[in-house]
Write a protein that holds these residues in place. Structure first.
Motif, PDB file in Angstrom:
ATOM      1  N   GLN A  94       0.817  -1.216   0.000  1.00 42.81           N
ATOM      2  CA  GLN A  94       0.000   0.000   0.000  1.00 42.81           C
ATOM      3  C   GLN A  94       0.852   1.268   0.000  1.00 42.81           C
ATOM      4  O   GLN A  94       0.389   2.329  -0.380  1.00 42.81           O
ATOM      5  N   SER A  95       2.086   1.140   0.435  1.00 40.62           N
ATOM      6  CA  SER A  95       2.957   2.304   0.584  1.00 40.62           C
ATOM      7  C   SER A  95       4.398   1.837   0.380  1.00 40.62           C
ATOM      8  O   SER A  95       4.740   0.707   0.712  1.00 40.62           O
ATOM      9  N   ASN A 102       7.055   2.780   1.992  1.00 40.66           N
ATOM     10  CA  ASN A 102       7.894   2.697   3.194  1.00 40.66           C
ATOM     11  C   ASN A 102       7.133   2.334   4.467  1.00 40.66           C
ATOM     12  O   ASN A 102       7.634   2.498   5.565  1.00 40.66           O
ATOM     13  N   GLN A 103       5.905   1.862   4.316  1.00 39.27           N
ATOM     14  CA  GLN A 103       5.153   1.457   5.503  1.00 39.27           C
ATOM     15  C   GLN A 103       4.414   0.160   5.234  1.00 39.27           C
ATOM     16  O   GLN A 103       4.037  -0.112   4.099  1.00 39.27           O
ATOM     17  N   SER A 104       4.216  -0.602   6.288  1.00 38.23           N
ATOM     18  CA  SER A 104       3.329  -1.760   6.193  1.00 38.23           C
ATOM     19  C   SER A 104       2.089  -1.492   7.020  1.00 38.23           C
ATOM     20  O   SER A 104       2.149  -0.779   8.020  1.00 38.23           O
ATOM     21  N   PHE A 105       0.982  -2.074   6.600  1.00 37.93           N
ATOM     22  CA  PHE A 105      -0.273  -1.891   7.324  1.00 37.93           C
ATOM     23  C   PHE A 105      -0.796  -3.244   7.786  1.00 37.93           C
ATOM     24  O   PHE A 105      -0.452  -4.273   7.218  1.00 37.93           O
TER      25      PHE A 105
END
Ligand code: ADP
Ligand code: MG
Length: 483
Positions: free
Chosen positions: A143-144, A146-149
């Motif tokens: 989804q991004s 540099n981030q995980s959700f």
């Protein structure tokens, strides 16, 4: 028996499967949150599912009923006493820090599945056990940049883990096993069997050995989510192991992943790195005690199962094992066939359902539940063939038109004047014309060129626009040419 050929001779592949099936139930295994697929992330998460301190799990009776129904459908032992255990591990999408599962005392014991093989043969594959457990949430890494959700909607959804014995000997058998298990689960409404959505996932344990030798060391291939990948993963993995052993190496027991893009398996973790789950009975949950009455009440909810239906189709309708197997794979298909066959020639009905209808539905990417030709309409077409109103080849054209327009066979036949010509005089007229137009060929035929007979039949059928009764054409032609 299927064998693989190596440099040093034949090898036998040994496969055991662990299938995770998501239970059909409105609520999760230990909470009241909804299990509906496709909802907005984290919109179906109770305090239990997000592991808030002090929350207590409450067992969902519907999920227990589904596990018992599945056990009964697999002819398995139902354990009246079973125990929920904590399986401890860390993962970002597992907020509790453990999964509630069953370990030494599962709800279902040994059973059996009869798998259907390509040659119409069947083979029993043992079931080792079935236990209930919670699913984990889902980490979203795409989804991004540099981030995980984390989406916890799936957290706490009930799964059944169904473990087979190492009884399969080829990728085909493994695929047949999953197909049959899926069919049974769908028949009884315990799991929707949707592999794409992940409601049915499978881990394959694969080893190889010289025919009749001791069981080899196995590798476990995790999370295979289609039958095609299952076959590919098994075939690749078996050859990989054979090559290692033939090169003088030995197999390390390890967990591997199937890379669908490359069509190969690769190491995920070795036995030494294997998790120590520190299983222990969950202190929040009492042992699960079932009464024999509860089990019998579940038995009473089971429909006729695929194997029973297949046997009945063979006995009552005289179908081949293959045709019967195809028709009973899905309950809806079997019902459709029975509606067509009722009061009609069942083999003719089976032919039309399997060869014509399924063929067209496949091409159109539809299934029998949204077939443009209803069972009643297809039955109407079969009637016209059976009473010889139309020939088989005209029937195919009529069927195409029914499929496109949803109209009835009788209307199409009437409107387009497709009735079979059985009037001897009319056919004789056509034959006389054909023979007159092809006097040279008639001479050749009478001079001994027998093969030309087919040519005359073709010409007569063409001249009648396919409507002449083929048997009559044959008979009358013989009489005119040979008589
Ligand atoms: P564990 O307790 O390590 O999970 P199990 O004995 O429960 O191992 O087996 C897990 C799965 O592996 C089962 O489906 C079983 O049939 C399969 N299996 C066990 N031994 C072998 C083997 N030598 N080759 C292939 N599959 C195997
Ligand atoms: Mg095991």
């Amino acid at each position: 028996m299927t064998m693989l050929e190596g440099r040093t001779g034949k090898w036998e592949v040994v496969i055991g499967l662990e299938v995770h099936a998501q239970v059909i139930s409105n609520a999760k295994l230990f909470s009241g949150a909804s299990t509906e697929f496709g909802a907005a992330p984290n919109s179906q998460v109770s305090f239990v599912d997000s592991a808030m301190p002090g929350m207590l799990p409450v067992l969902n009776e519907r999920c227990v009923a589904q596990a018992v129904r599945t056990g009964l459908a697999l002819g398995a032992a139902i354990n009246l006493h079973s125990v929920f255990a904590r399986k401890n591990y860390f993962y970002p999408d597992l907020p509790q820090g453990y999964q509630i599962s069953q370990y030494e005392e599962p709800i279902i014991g040994e059973g059996e599945i009869l798998i259907d093989l390509a040659d119409g043969e069947t083979k029993p594959v043992g079931i080792e056990r079935l236990h209930m457990e919670q699913d984990a949430g889902k980490s979203l890494h795409d989804q991004s940049p540099n981030q995980s959700f984390i989406d916890l909607n799936r957290s706490g959804v009930a799964l059944m883990e169904i473990v087979s014995k190492p009884d399969m000997r080829s990728a085909d058998e493994a695929s047949a096993y999953v197909t049959k298990l899926r069919s049974i689960l769908r028949y009884i409404g315990a799991c929707d069997g949707n592999m794409q959505e992940g409601s049915l996932r499978c881990d394959a344990n694969v080893s190889v050995r010289k025919p009749g030798g001791e069981l080899g060391t196995r590798c476990e291939i995790k999370n295979v989510n289609s039958l095609r990948f299952l076959r590919q993963a098994i075939e690749y993995e078996a050859m990989r192991q054979i090559e290692i052993i033939e090169d003088g190496g030995k197999i390390d027991q390890e967990t591997r992943l199937f890379d669908a893009g490359k069509g190969e398996t690769r190491s995920m973790r070795s036995k030494e790195e294997a998790h120590d789950y520190r299983y222990f009975p969950d202190p929040d949950l009492l042992p699960l005690e079932l009464t024999p009455d509860f089990v019998e009440a579940q038995r009473a909810t089971l429909p006729e199962l695929p194997d029973e239906k297949k046997a009945r189709f063979m006995a009552d309708y005289g179908l081949s094992p293959y045709d019967a197997g195809v028709l009973v794979a899905e309950r809806e298909t079997a019902d459709f066939f029975e509606a067509v066959a009722k009061g009609r020639d069942a083999k003719l009905a089976a032919n039309w359902v399997i060869s014509e209808l399924f063929g067209r539905l496949n091409k159109a990417g539809r299934d029998v539940t949204d077939s443009p030709v209803s069972a009643e309409s297809l039955g109407g077409l079969v009637d016209l063939i059976a009473d010889r109103t139309i020939s088989g080849s005209i029937a195919k054209k009529v069927f195409d038109e029914m499929f496109e327009s949803g109209r009835e066979a009788a209307d199409i036949v009437e409107e387009q004047g497709l009735k079979q010509v059985t009037d001897t005089g009319a056919i004789e007229g056509i034959i006389d014309q054909v023979l007159a137009d092809n006097a040279d060929k008639v001479a050749e035929y009478r001079g001994g060129k027998d093969k030309l007979f087919g040519f005359f039949v073709g010409q007569v059928m063409r001249a009648s626009q396919g409507k002449a009764n083929p048997q009559l054409v044959n008979e009358l032609l013989r009489r005119k040419l040979d008589g």
